[in-house]
Design an enzyme around this catalytic site. Structure first.
Site, PDB file in Angstrom:
ATOM      1  N   HIS A  68      26.875 -20.808  -8.202  1.00 23.21           N
ATOM      2  CA  HIS A  68      27.571 -19.595  -8.640  1.00 23.21           C
ATOM      3  C   HIS A  68      27.345 -18.438  -7.673  1.00 23.21           C
ATOM      4  O   HIS A  68      26.466 -17.609  -7.895  1.00 23.21           O
ATOM      5  CB  HIS A  68      27.107 -19.211 -10.048  1.00 23.21           C
ATOM      6  CG  HIS A  68      27.613 -20.148 -11.080  1.00 23.21           C
ATOM      7  ND1 HIS A  68      28.873 -20.045 -11.612  1.00 23.21           N
ATOM      8  CD2 HIS A  68      27.048 -21.237 -11.641  1.00 23.21           C
ATOM      9  CE1 HIS A  68      29.065 -21.023 -12.483  1.00 23.21           C
ATOM     10  NE2 HIS A  68      27.974 -21.765 -12.520  1.00 23.21           N
ATOM     11  N   CYS A 127      31.841 -24.116  -9.265  1.00 26.95           N
ATOM     12  CA  CYS A 127      31.209 -24.989 -10.265  1.00 26.95           C
ATOM     13  C   CYS A 127      32.219 -25.967 -10.872  1.00 26.95           C
ATOM     14  O   CYS A 127      32.633 -26.892 -10.193  1.00 26.95           O
ATOM     15  CB  CYS A 127      30.488 -24.158 -11.310  1.00 26.95           C
ATOM     16  SG  CYS A 127      29.080 -25.072 -11.988  1.00 26.95           S
ATOM     17  N   GLU A 134      28.960 -15.863  -7.352  1.00 24.38           N
ATOM     18  CA  GLU A 134      29.338 -14.556  -7.925  1.00 24.38           C
ATOM     19  C   GLU A 134      28.126 -13.743  -8.370  1.00 24.38           C
ATOM     20  O   GLU A 134      28.244 -12.547  -8.618  1.00 24.38           O
ATOM     21  CB  GLU A 134      30.331 -14.729  -9.084  1.00 24.38           C
ATOM     22  CG  GLU A 134      29.795 -15.371 -10.352  1.00 24.38           C
ATOM     23  CD  GLU A 134      29.915 -16.895 -10.383  1.00 24.38           C
ATOM     24  OE1 GLU A 134      29.908 -17.520  -9.296  1.00 24.38           O
ATOM     25  OE2 GLU A 134      29.983 -17.466 -11.484  1.00 24.38           O
TER      26      GLU A 134
HETATM   27  N1  GLN Z   1      30.775 -28.255 -17.064  1.00 23.99           N
HETATM   28  C1  GLN Z   1      30.305 -28.481 -15.739  1.00 23.99           C
HETATM   29  C2  GLN Z   1      28.884 -29.010 -15.717  1.00 23.99           C
HETATM   30  O1  GLN Z   1      28.162 -28.896 -16.665  1.00 23.99           O
HETATM   31  C3  GLN Z   1      30.421 -27.232 -14.897  1.00 23.99           C
HETATM   32  C4  GLN Z   1      29.571 -26.102 -15.368  1.00 23.99           C
HETATM   33  C5  GLN Z   1      29.989 -24.760 -14.824  1.00 23.99           C
HETATM   34  O2  GLN Z   1      31.098 -24.581 -14.351  1.00 23.99           O
HETATM   35  N2  GLN Z   1      29.119 -23.764 -14.920  1.00 23.99           N
HETATM   36  O3  GLN Z   1      28.454 -29.560 -14.720  1.00 23.99           O
END
Ligand code: GLN
Length: 527
Positions: free
Chosen positions: A500, A375, A502
């Site tokens: 994600h 992410c 995970e």
């Molecule tokens: N801050 C980034 C976004 O909003 C990544 C978010 C995250 O890592 N969950 O796109």
């Protein structure tokens, strides 16, 4: 339908989630379909906007709810996919009732905790009726908390309304050890059970969290004072791995007692294959050092699912992991990176620590250290590649530098005029198509994947072709346009994803990218 209610006493953080999920796993091993529901007494409508420093990781369900990290425990132990219905808070229950009141659905009647709030809670207890055989309901907090009362009252009513053989109550308590007296003490448990009985719930089983074994005479004492049969007083001693808990409960006859109490019989031949898998003899395994370079380095719970996914992959790869949580603001960052076999940059929000993450990614790329970005970690890879491969000076994400002339990470137009902090992200399951021949394709062994998302910003598709020319490729797309995965050539293992992964690992079924990453790190460690 059968329901098991889990309450906790004496202190918080005893592991109700792990204990409940372990019981769920045992019941599955007897052939039953099980799901779990979390009832969180706090007022926040969902944990999405709660600070990971205070609350640990925000878990994301497949249908896009932002939830307590206990849901991750449920998914990993039970091998289920959770939904919004698995997670409830006082805030969201009150909001539902208040919204109904505003719509006039109570015809101007007085709206009260009993029956309106308790009815709404009871409705949520039955969310998985007809889908499973047994629902385990975890009531968050500790017995005696003011916030928990409506949930306890709803539980009492619900238990009264059901047949006795369809419901049961398990209370998890703490047996403190008094150093001076060299003694374990049962008194707090007695008080806690009294509190529970005061509000009308009589526990059928008491599970005692303890550092030391509790002997037979103590069990007898708890049984007598707390009014449960002796075989229903269970010791839950701290284990070296949470995945050893089901076996330890099984050895004490917990599943046998529950089945008898719920008038159920084992449907299949009980197999201990899962126990064996999670309890490997690791003494002769090599140690592999993985660094997680993030903002919340002091609080492992902030990266709970990443931690578990790595450990799950370690079981499969037959290695011991030394997982180091390193602050991206650590002054000795590069020195510490040099000692690692694998570097993982996780997700996050805001600008703090960003430059350290970018430095870690540059280090991994240039020194060919196995690398995995998640992410925000992927977004940092894109920034790093833009600055150092494409020579775009000061390239950035508009989350960090809204005025950058190279907005390589940007918000989609439809997300730009969002007013509220909560619930405005790309959340939950989205599909991506994988590019044939890519590392992602090799790892997943399929063309199409579905993974969970939680972010506002995206890699700007405008730059894809330029990146390709310098060997920085997009290997997964949502709907053919939105980049979901990036990787580079001529590197032993470098992959970063917008979603994600995970949330997808389970013991015995590691996530393919985590698995590839841990195996690549193992290879480096053994060189
Ligand atoms: N801050 C980034 C976004 O909003 C990544 C978010 C995250 O890592 N969950 O796109």
């Amino acid at each position: 339908m059968k329901y098991i209610f889990m309450t906790g006493g004496v202190v918080s953080s005893l592991g109700k989630g792990i204990t409940g999920a372990s019981i769920g796993r045992l019941l599955q091993l007897h052939g039953y379909k099980v799901n779990m529901i979390k009832m969180d007494p706090y007022i926040n409508v969902d944990p999405g906007t709660m600070n990971p420093f205070q609350h640990g990781e925000v878990y994301v369900t497949a249908d896009g709810a932002e939830a307590d990290l206990d849901l991750g425990t449920y998914e990993r132990f039970l091998d289920i996919v959770t939904k919004k219905a698995n997670t409830n808070t006082s805030g969201d229950i009150y909001q539902t009732v208040i919204n109904k009141e505003r719509r006039g659905e109570y015809n101007g009647g007085t709206v009260q905790v009993i029956p309106h709030i308790t009815n709404e809670i009871k409705k949520r207890f039955v969310a998985f009726d007809k889908q499973v055989d047994i629902t385990i309901i975890e009531i968050g907090g500790t017995i005696g908390d003011i916030e928990g009362l409506p949930f306890i009252e709803a539980t009492r009513q619900f238990m009264l309304e059901q047949k006795r053989e369809d419901i049961m109550s398990i209370h998890l308590t703490f047996i403190p050890y008094i150093e001076g007296a060299k003694e374990l003490k049962t008194k707090p448990t007695q008080h806690s059970v009294n509190k529970l009985r005061e509000v009308g719930i009589i526990p059928d089983m008491i599970i005692c969290r303890t550092q030391y074994p509790i002997n037979d005479s103590m069990k007898g004492k708890i049984s007598l004072f707390c009014n449960v049969p002796k075989e229903a007083v269970v010791e839950a001693r701290t284990c070296s791995s949470i995945y050893h808990v089901p076996e330890s409960l099984h050895e004490q006859g917990v599943d046998a007692f529950i089945l008898k109490r719920l008038n159920l019989k084992s449907k299949i031949k009980f197999s201990n294959k899962w126990f064996k898998y999670v309890k490997q003899d690791t003494k002769h395994y090599k140690t592999v050092k993985i660094g997680v370079i993030g903002k919340y380095a002091d609080l492992k719970d902030a990266y709970k699912s990443i931690d578990e996914s790595l450990k799950i992959s370690a079981m499969e790869a037959k290695v011991n992991l030394d997982i180091q949580y390193i602050s991206s603001e650590d002054k000795n960052l590069i020195k510490r990176l040099k000692t690692l076999d694998g570097i993982l940059v996780p997700g996050g929000f805001g600008m703090r620590g960003i430059e350290g993450k970018i430095a870690a990614i540059k280090f991994a790329r240039e020194n060919k250290v196995p690398f995995f970005g998640i992410c925000l970690g992927m977004q940092c890879c894109v920034i790093e590649a833009a600055r150092h491969l494409l020579k775009f000076k000061n390239a950035n994400s508009t989350e960090i530098d809204p005025k950058t002339i190279y907005p390589v990470i940007e918000m989609l137009d439809e997300q730009k005029d969002v007013k509220y902090l909560g619930g405005t992200m790309r959340l939950g399951n989205y599909e991506s198509d994988l590019v044939k021949g890519s590392l992602a394709h090799q790892l997943y062994k399929t063309d199409k994947i579905v993974e969970r998302h939680r972010h506002r910003y995206e890699m700007n598709p405008k730059y894809i072709d330029m990146f390709k020319k310098v060997g920085f490729d997009v290997s997964g797309y949502h709907k053919g346009v939105l980049p979901e995965i990036v990787e580079i050539k001529n590197h032993p293992f470098y992959i970063a994803v917008q979603f994600h992964p995970e949330f997808g690992a389970r013991p015995t079924k590691p996530h393919p990218i985590f698995q590839g990453f841990v195996l690549a790190a193992k290879k480096k460690a053994h060189k």
